[in-house]
Design a protein around this motif. Sequence first.
Motif, PDB file in Angstrom:
ATOM      1  N   PHE A 191       0.811  -1.220   0.000  1.00  0.00           N
ATOM      2  CA  PHE A 191       0.000   0.000   0.000  1.00  0.00           C
ATOM      3  C   PHE A 191       0.848   1.276   0.000  1.00  0.00           C
ATOM      4  O   PHE A 191       0.312   2.378   0.010  1.00  0.00           O
ATOM      5  N   GLN A 234      -1.412   9.438   7.469  1.00  0.00           N
ATOM      6  CA  GLN A 234      -2.826   9.197   7.260  1.00  0.00           C
ATOM      7  C   GLN A 234      -3.000   8.079   6.228  1.00  0.00           C
ATOM      8  O   GLN A 234      -2.019   7.500   5.776  1.00  0.00           O
ATOM      9  N   GLY A 235      -4.272   7.807   5.900  1.00  0.00           N
ATOM     10  CA  GLY A 235      -4.566   6.734   4.946  1.00  0.00           C
ATOM     11  C   GLY A 235      -4.552   5.387   5.639  1.00  0.00           C
ATOM     12  O   GLY A 235      -4.286   5.294   6.829  1.00  0.00           O
ATOM     13  N   ARG A 236      -4.816   4.318   4.864  1.00  0.00           N
ATOM     14  CA  ARG A 236      -4.965   3.012   5.524  1.00  0.00           C
ATOM     15  C   ARG A 236      -3.649   2.516   6.102  1.00  0.00           C
ATOM     16  O   ARG A 236      -3.625   1.753   7.034  1.00  0.00           O
ATOM     17  N   ASN A 237      -2.531   3.017   5.556  1.00  0.00           N
ATOM     18  CA  ASN A 237      -1.244   2.559   6.059  1.00  0.00           C
ATOM     19  C   ASN A 237      -0.722   3.468   7.164  1.00  0.00           C
ATOM     20  O   ASN A 237       0.368   3.268   7.672  1.00  0.00           O
TER      21      ASN A 237
END
Lengths: 315, 1073
Positions: A94, A205-208
């Motif tokens: 990701f 930030q973000g899914r990772n």
Amino acid sequence: MLKFISVVFCFIVSFDVLADEPITPLVPIEGLSPDKVKLGQQLFNDNRLSKDNSISCASCHLLSKHGADNRTRSIGINGSQGIIKTPTVYNSAFNFVQFWDGRSRTLNQQVSGPIHNPIEMGSHWLEVIDKLSADPAVAVQFKTLYDDGLTAANVADAITTFERSLITLNSRFDRWLEGDEKALSANEKQGYQLFKAFGCISCHQGRNVGGNMYAYMGTMGDYFSDRGQPITVADYGRFNVTGVEDDKFLFKVPSLRLVALQRYFFHDASERRLVSAIEVMAKYQLGRNINEQDAELIAAFLRSLVGQHPLLEPQ
Amino acid sequence: MKRKLSNSIILQAVLFIALIALLFFFFKLNNLNSAEHKTRVEVLLSAERIDAELNQAGLQILTTSMRHYDSLSALYIRFDRLMDTLKAQPAGVFSATNPLIMDDVKNLVIHLQTKLELIERLKTQSALVRNGLLYLPTLSDEFRTQPSLSMINPNVYLTRLMAYQHFATDSTKAELLHEMEALDHWVQLYPENELVSNFQRHLLKSVEGLNKLSDIKKQFIGIPTKNLLESLRINYLDYHEVKVKERQQLSILLLMLCTVLIAFLIIILRRLDSSRIVAEEANTLLHNAVEKLYEGFALYSAQGSLRFTNSRWLALYGVDSMADYPCDLDELKTRKHDFIVEETEVEDEVTGLPFTLQKTKNGRWLQARDTPTSDGGLVCIRVDITDYKRAEHQLRKLGRAVEQSPISIVITDVQGLIEYVNPKFEEVTGYSFEDVKGTNPNILKAGYTSEVEHAALWHDLKAGNEWKGVFANRKKDGTEYWVSVTVSPIRDEAGVITNFVAIKEDITQQKADNVYLEMAAAVLDATPEGIMTTDAELRVTAVNPAFTEITGYQESDVLGKKPSMLSSGKHDADFYKKMWGVLIDKGRWASEVWNKRKDGSVYPQWLSINVVLNDKGEVSQYVAILTDISERKAQEEKIHYQAYYDGLTGLPNRSLLMDRVEHDLQIAKRKGHQSGLLFIDLDRFKRVNDTMGHEVGDQLLQEVAERLKIIIRSSDTISRFGGDEFVIYLTDISGPSDVAHVAEKIVDALSQPFDLNGFEVFTGASVGIALAPVDAVRPDDLLRLADLAMYKAKESGRNQYHFFARKMQDKINRRVMLEHLIRKGLEKNEFEVYYQPIVDCRSNTLFGLEALARWTHPDEGMISPVEFIPVAEESGLIAPLGEWVLTRACTDLVDIHHHCEGVHLSVNVSSRQYPLGFDAECVKRILDDTGIMGHDLSLEITESILLDDDPDILSWLNGFRALGVGLSIDDFGTGYSSLSYLKRFPIDYLKIDQAFVASLNTDDDSTPLVRAIIAMARSLNMKIIAEGVELKTQLDTIESLSCHYVQGYYFAKPMPKDQLLVWMADYLQKPSD
């Protein structure tokens, strides 16, 4: 004022649970061929990828730990030492670019890096393919899975496919994001609010929880002169790729998904405690002093980000 | 001539191939070019799209409206793919066009890459600026904690910074720098103060960040990708047009060439045709002559190739057409065995000439004669002699039949002396042919045949008739045996008897065969199937012992009777009619039948009836076979039973549970016990299924079933209702606490983690409980109420249980009733509009009124808007209600304006009204009807409607604005208050939620937050209305924060128009202070 910001955030949380959180849950990558994943895992552990058959990808990327070793610098062939701390392989699918300095856009390109690096595996594709084709079992596996059999591109593809299966799912934080209020303790929730209020979230930030932008190490203070150690080539970060003066000390923001399991922190492995690392980040990236209590709360939040994977030791 | 012909064919073929090849290349050229063109146009379109998306991404990063950057990854992948198609040397898919285009492509690649790099820089800088703006208000608040710094007003810097952030002009920058110099002065004044220097440091960093951001933005905007793309597109399309024209010219040239070729071809074909006709005529003559021959004829050339043959030749060798026959002697040699199986050289008996005798594959015998011709060729003639051969063979066959016959055969002369006996005769009698040759057959006589019989035999034979009879004969060794004899005379062509032939069949065996019949009868007796036979008239002719055992009837009871005496009466006439239909049609019939035993009991049996026909095809008898199937019946019931269980968990399914509940409730009615029904729904089951797959989901359900089984008693029923729903029924309980105890155990058990495939899976359950007979006495009701209670449990936070309470039902009933009452209330005009004044803080004058719906029901009294508005929204009645309020308020405003000119009216609009069709047209109609001006009205909407960022919403709102109507955000601060979306929508007023006003000057002081909101609103040119002002201190604080308008009980509560007019008269007379 802080209290009020958290009041506002509480409203946000209760009204619009998932849609508006800057962090989203990790999801598995669909459509991976199980046979290729298996083959990739086998190659990931294959010492023949290194010149003297002494190390494999798994030597530095310990999958039972946090997808990296617990050293300040990894050891390559002939005992040579790396120049930067090994980043985790978990969830790397990701990341928007690979390596600390982002010199590979994709995982697939990344594979060649360590194989060719003289202080890592010190080998060459031609050599690797020669060694692998001498093993009929390997050649047959490639013949059945790929039309053109054993090639460098297909070795990279198999390893990449395996790496794409390394997603740590089902973390307590993700369960909380999905609506399970009880998955997080009050402290962890408070830690998350602080993480956002302090501004850590601007980069992580973000899914990772990171891994999708670049940031300067020492935005609000001169980290490198305070560190006391002389500046190395690795410290120049993205400059080493672009040669642009502005890119000195610019690095890919690392993912914090498994940071709580790490023994050393930052690209130079200069910190040994998670709380100290948070304090350093606050000082040099945000220009703020954080008290120990707040740093502990953020650390508690970071621990809730650790998900599960069959190869990862349960926490 | 033939050679000439084949040469022309070759020429013809070559021309044809050339023609086809030309056409092929022509189309291929066309296709190739258009595929290449399509790819290039696609690449162009994709580049334009990606460029537009990059622009959008840049804008989103600048306005901080991107929550995270994950979505950019997909764009980057497409970007890389585009670069791959453009970057391959020299210009990707545009290589081999012209230098103009290739230059454009190279420039485009460079600029697009720069754009991507700038986006990365935007991300980095934007994070820095955002954090500065987040932290600075906190720092500015700290100034108040240090009284020594009261001289410094940090808000001035913040305001300037914000102004610069939103409007990065030279003037705002100059103002900011000016203030910064002032700050520098303070820093020098307080060199030791860390707060001041920290504030300055962050401010400087923010300014620096904003400058950089502004620089990057300028660079970003300055990238001429759009022009480049435009130029590339135009250049490429020009290039393509030229190419198309060139190709068209080439095509025309090719077509012309083809036409010439075709013309040439036609001429050649015509010439060929005329020479072929001459040749054919000569050929036909020869053909007809030879074709007429009865013999097969073939002519081979000196080279050995087959020149000519007739159809008789082919027919003799069993070949259908010329093509299947070898075309020369060499081929014939190799394929000889395909046609000839045997070949012998023979001399003609009559002429003495040699010929070849051939046996063909299809069994013909041919006489073959091959004669050389003068030019070295060969003439071949074949005569069919199959018929002679066949007669010869027939004779041999008959002889062999007699030799090998299993029946003794004796041939005598007219005197009766033996001329021939066959080997069977020798075997049977023990006499060899040598023994009996020339003797009379009397030597075999055993002596039982009388002289009279013997005389009759000879009489018949001499008259030329056949004689049949049975003799007892004696073998050479003296043993006797029985023969059936047929003696026939044999005549020559003239009809004179020359011989007698006697055929003797040994019938000793037949006499023993009766034993077998007896055995068959024994089998009939022993079989467990009952067997009954009847004659064609359906009279019973026989039954076996098993029949007696099954039916109880003895043979004597049924013989001669009709089978209908067995019928149970369970089947109607139609059933038997169908049975006879099948029997007549198919000759047999089988089915399950209920019959009656002799003792009157009825039982199921498998009955199969077969019709037995005689030689003439008429019914001679019926055979019925009966099998007792009581046992099989029992097994079928077992299968039926399994339909009541869930396949996955093995638990009872819905139907079985409902049966049991029904049954138990019946018993409860008599015995008076209580029961409880628990409705269990797994929390987050769908997520497990979605993220880990159905297999894990199924495994989870099985584990859940196992845990539930441990909890309940054996007398209780646990069942799976499909999906993730389980229902448990507890019978004979002592009270609700019993059920609560079980429910607690369930919630506890299911909140423990499950270990599935190495993953720790968390689920948890929500349990709803209904009790019988307290809550309901019918199974359906009980289930429905438990389901309702389960939803309540889910609503109140999952992982818990909830009893059904009458209140839930009441609440629903109340909703339904309210909906009805609102409908009626609208008809009967029961609604009213109240007005709450909004006061201008600075002048203390009346600014406007907020219109609020109120409802007094004749029976129910005052019903709060908190109660009826949600019901109206849910039912859609908000549409007529909202319109009514707006119309009413506008009508009233006309009157109010008579008392006070220019008072502003503010009316609430529910977000539900948007999809229900409320729009600018609606408002315009009301304004026109009442004569109110657009600028006298503003509509209050809530933040939630803006969150979707829907372009339709924007145009909806702009519609109102076009009428001059103002827009305000109600309850600001309770939702997600983002500067970025407010900027995008045309908002005039922000109404600060009363919660913030209420906490002014309290422990949770909201002053800084309110100040921040006001500063932000000012930067966006919005006016602020503070709601819910009740106290003087609140008013003072709000005024000190330079708020524009206030509203609240401190001035007046909402009131009907009449009271309002009185209040206004009073307020307007007060001197403004």
